[in-house]
Design a protein around this motif. Structure first.
Motif, PDB file in Angstrom:
ATOM      1  N   ALA A 151       0.811  -1.210   0.000  1.00 28.87           N
ATOM      2  CA  ALA A 151       0.000   0.000   0.000  1.00 28.87           C
ATOM      3  C   ALA A 151       0.850   1.267   0.000  1.00 28.87           C
ATOM      4  CB  ALA A 151      -0.924  -0.014   1.220  1.00 28.87           C
ATOM      5  N   GLU A 152       2.004   1.214   0.641  1.00 31.22           N
ATOM      6  CA  GLU A 152       2.868   2.391   0.701  1.00 31.22           C
ATOM      7  C   GLU A 152       3.344   2.798  -0.693  1.00 31.22           C
ATOM      8  OE1 GLU A 152       6.981   3.929   2.946  1.00 31.22           O
ATOM      9  OE2 GLU A 152       6.259   1.871   3.216  1.00 31.22           O
ATOM     10  N   ASP A 155       0.484   4.335  -2.790  1.00 32.90           N
ATOM     11  CA  ASP A 155       0.244   5.741  -2.479  1.00 32.90           C
ATOM     12  C   ASP A 155       1.249   6.623  -3.204  1.00 32.90           C
ATOM     13  OD1 ASP A 155      -1.140   7.817  -1.224  1.00 32.90           O
ATOM     14  OD2 ASP A 155       0.214   7.823   0.487  1.00 32.90           O
ATOM     15  N   GLU A 156       2.499   6.166  -3.243  1.00 29.14           N
ATOM     16  CA  GLU A 156       3.556   6.908  -3.938  1.00 29.14           C
ATOM     17  C   GLU A 156       3.252   7.019  -5.440  1.00 29.14           C
ATOM     18  OE1 GLU A 156       8.196   6.117  -5.236  1.00 29.14           O
ATOM     19  OE2 GLU A 156       7.510   5.331  -3.302  1.00 29.14           O
ATOM     20  N   THR A 159       0.157   9.276  -6.132  1.00 29.77           N
ATOM     21  CA  THR A 159       0.472  10.678  -5.856  1.00 29.77           C
ATOM     22  C   THR A 159       1.304  11.266  -6.991  1.00 29.77           C
ATOM     23  OG1 THR A 159       0.413  10.302  -3.465  1.00 29.77           O
ATOM     24  CG2 THR A 159       1.589  12.266  -4.246  1.00 29.77           C
ATOM     25  N   LYS A 185      -5.545  -2.732   2.654  1.00 30.99           N
ATOM     26  CA  LYS A 185      -4.743  -1.506   2.720  1.00 30.99           C
ATOM     27  C   LYS A 185      -4.655  -0.816   1.358  1.00 30.99           C
ATOM     28  CE  LYS A 185      -1.876  -2.962   6.658  1.00 30.99           C
ATOM     29  NZ  LYS A 185      -0.510  -3.313   7.116  1.00 30.99           N
ATOM     30  N   CYS A 186      -4.502  -1.603   0.295  1.00 29.60           N
ATOM     31  CA  CYS A 186      -4.442  -1.019  -1.052  1.00 29.60           C
ATOM     32  C   CYS A 186      -5.792  -0.413  -1.432  1.00 29.60           C
ATOM     33  CB  CYS A 186      -4.016  -2.074  -2.069  1.00 29.60           C
ATOM     34  SG  CYS A 186      -2.267  -2.539  -1.970  1.00 29.60           S
ATOM     35  N   ASP A 188      -7.859   0.947   0.634  1.00 26.63           N
ATOM     36  CA  ASP A 188      -7.948   2.213   1.358  1.00 26.63           C
ATOM     37  C   ASP A 188      -7.177   3.319   0.646  1.00 26.63           C
ATOM     38  OD1 ASP A 188      -9.546   1.100   3.326  1.00 26.63           O
ATOM     39  OD2 ASP A 188      -7.876   0.695   4.694  1.00 26.63           O
ATOM     40  N   VAL A 189      -6.013   2.976   0.076  1.00 20.63           N
ATOM     41  CA  VAL A 189      -5.221   3.969  -0.656  1.00 20.63           C
ATOM     42  C   VAL A 189      -5.966   4.419  -1.913  1.00 20.63           C
ATOM     43  CG1 VAL A 189      -3.107   4.345  -1.987  1.00 20.63           C
ATOM     44  CG2 VAL A 189      -2.998   3.169   0.224  1.00 20.63           C
ATOM     45  N   LYS A 192      -8.601   6.732  -0.902  1.00 20.50           N
ATOM     46  CA  LYS A 192      -8.007   8.021  -0.530  1.00 20.50           C
ATOM     47  C   LYS A 192      -7.805   8.902  -1.763  1.00 20.50           C
ATOM     48  CE  LYS A 192      -3.488   9.861   0.851  1.00 20.50           C
ATOM     49  NZ  LYS A 192      -2.116   9.507   1.297  1.00 20.50           N
ATOM     50  N   HIS A 193      -7.399   8.284  -2.870  1.00 17.85           N
ATOM     51  CA  HIS A 193      -7.150   9.021  -4.117  1.00 17.85           C
ATOM     52  C   HIS A 193      -8.410   9.124  -4.975  1.00 17.85           C
ATOM     53  CE1 HIS A 193      -2.719   9.546  -3.917  1.00 17.85           C
ATOM     54  NE2 HIS A 193      -2.804   8.504  -3.100  1.00 17.85           N
TER      55      HIS A 193
END
Length: 382
Positions: A151-152, A155-156, A159, A185-186, A188-189, A192-193
């Motif tokens: 997921a981290e 997000d990168e 973005t 988790k993915c 949720d990302v 978020k976007h």
């Protein structure tokens, strides 16, 4: 065309009907055509293929794009950045895909299997710039990615690339809390976007369509007429932000089951969610190797080891009560006549680089070898 997401269920073309189950290229075109016709007749119109789905783009040309008006269906495909060795390869691959699929544009086009490694390649080959050009030319209507990492990193990526309009994620009730795949988790990302989400592997390669008897009993006690597959697909389709759920279907029966409950889709209720959670615990306890049989590893193996086939045999044997003779052993022996044995692995790591599930394939093949590559007892060998 009209809203391509009007119905939330799409035809995933990774697993097609085959004349020979051991030859992914030997597609049963007649059966596929009947399935496409049934799918379209019922008002479903979204099809998802990829450059690396053996014969899939050509098969959909023969069964769909040659036979139906272009505005009556939506077709998605994917750019395999992992197969690109030079920047110029991207245009060649894309043009090949248009020709193979028999279209002059894709409704949805995704950068395939984004991971830390492929993302670095995409940056090196200016892939997002190339895809934006295709969109400006009208050859891509909606630009996105399919994703198989943490997921981290997601997000990168999102973005850094606001041009991404849609995302394809592996989501199912078994992987939701999985620490490696990170489905939840993915998701949720992506939310978020504010990206619309397409779901792949809602059945985890068939695992959630063929659940252990204790899990199936839970489902049947609540609704005797609902298949295990229906529970998994409805779970995925009910998530906020999800616009499409893909399912690979290789038989007409699978098609008719899926379209029946997705024709007038209703999300799971609170009680059904509780049952799903109980089923997930049972299933997790029964799976030795969580392989989805995507086949990405097979083409990279220098020893021609049919890795997903061996993992499937291993899982089936592990779930079988103790017997004097295991039929999986015979199937394994049959495969080794024309393919590499599990013990032939040279530990090059190519398979692990391409595995969307991030499995430790090298170590798992050693487990398979220990299980199957032993001499039969003398009384059974006679």
């Amino acid at each position: 065309m009209k809203n391509m997401f009007a119905k939330k269920f799409g035809f995933g073309l990774m697993r097609l009907p085959l004349n020979n189950p051991d030859d992914m290229a030997d597609i049963d075109i007649k059966t596929l055509q009947n399935m496409v016709d049934s799918f379209m007749k019922q008002g479903f119109s979204y099809f998802d293929t990829a450059y690396v789905y053996t014969g899939s783009e050509e098969a959909i040309r023969e069964t769909l794009t040659k036979r139906y008006p272009r505005d009556s269906f939506a077709l998605a495909s994917k750019l395999p950045i992992f197969a690109v060795s030079a920047e110029s390869d991207q245009e060649k691959i894309f043009n090949d895909q248009l020709q193979r699929a028999g279209v002059d544009y894709f409704d949805v086009y995704l950068l395939h299997n984004v991971t830390i490694e492929t993302y670095q390649s995409a940056q090196k080959f200016h892939t997002f710039e190339f895809l934006k050009q295709l969109k400006e030319q009208g050859k891509i209507k909606t630009l996105g990615i399919s994703y198989h990492d943490n997921a981290e990193l997601l997000d990168e990526v999102l973005t850094a690339h606001p041009e991404i309009e849609i995302i394809l994620l592996q989501i199912n009730y078994l992987d939701w809390d999985n620490d490696t795949i990170q489905s939840g988790k993915c998701y949720d990302v992506a939310r978020k976007h504010q990206l619309p989400i397409i779901i792949m592997e809602p059945l985890k390669g068939g695992t959630l369509a063929n659940v252990p008897k204790d899990a199936e009993k839970l489902f049947k006690q609540y609704n005797p007429d609902a298949s295990p597959a229906s529970w998994a697909i409805r779970y995925a389709a009910g998530l906020d932000g999800v616009v499409m759920v893909l399912s690979g279907m290789s038989t007409m029966d699978q098609m008719l089951d899926n379209t029946a409950y997705m024709q007038n889709f209703t999300p799971l209720n609170e009680e059904e969610h509780k049952i799903i959670a109980q089923a997930a615990e049972i299933i997790s306890a029964n799976i030795a190797i969580p392989c989805t049989a995507c086949m990405y590893c097979v083409g990279t193996c220098p020893e021609n080891i049919p890795i997903p086939k061996y993992f499937d045999l291993y899982n089936n044997k592990m779930q079988t009560i103790e017997m004097a003779y295991y039929p999986q052993q015979q199937y394994y022996d049959n495969y080794t006549k024309t393919h590499g044995k599990a013990s032939d692995c040279v530990e090059c790591g190519a398979c692990e680089e391409h595995c969307p599930q991030h499995l430790k394939i090298i170590d798992l093949l050693k487990d398979v070898a220990k299980e199957f590559e032993v001499a039969l007892p003398s009384e059974l060998a006679e």
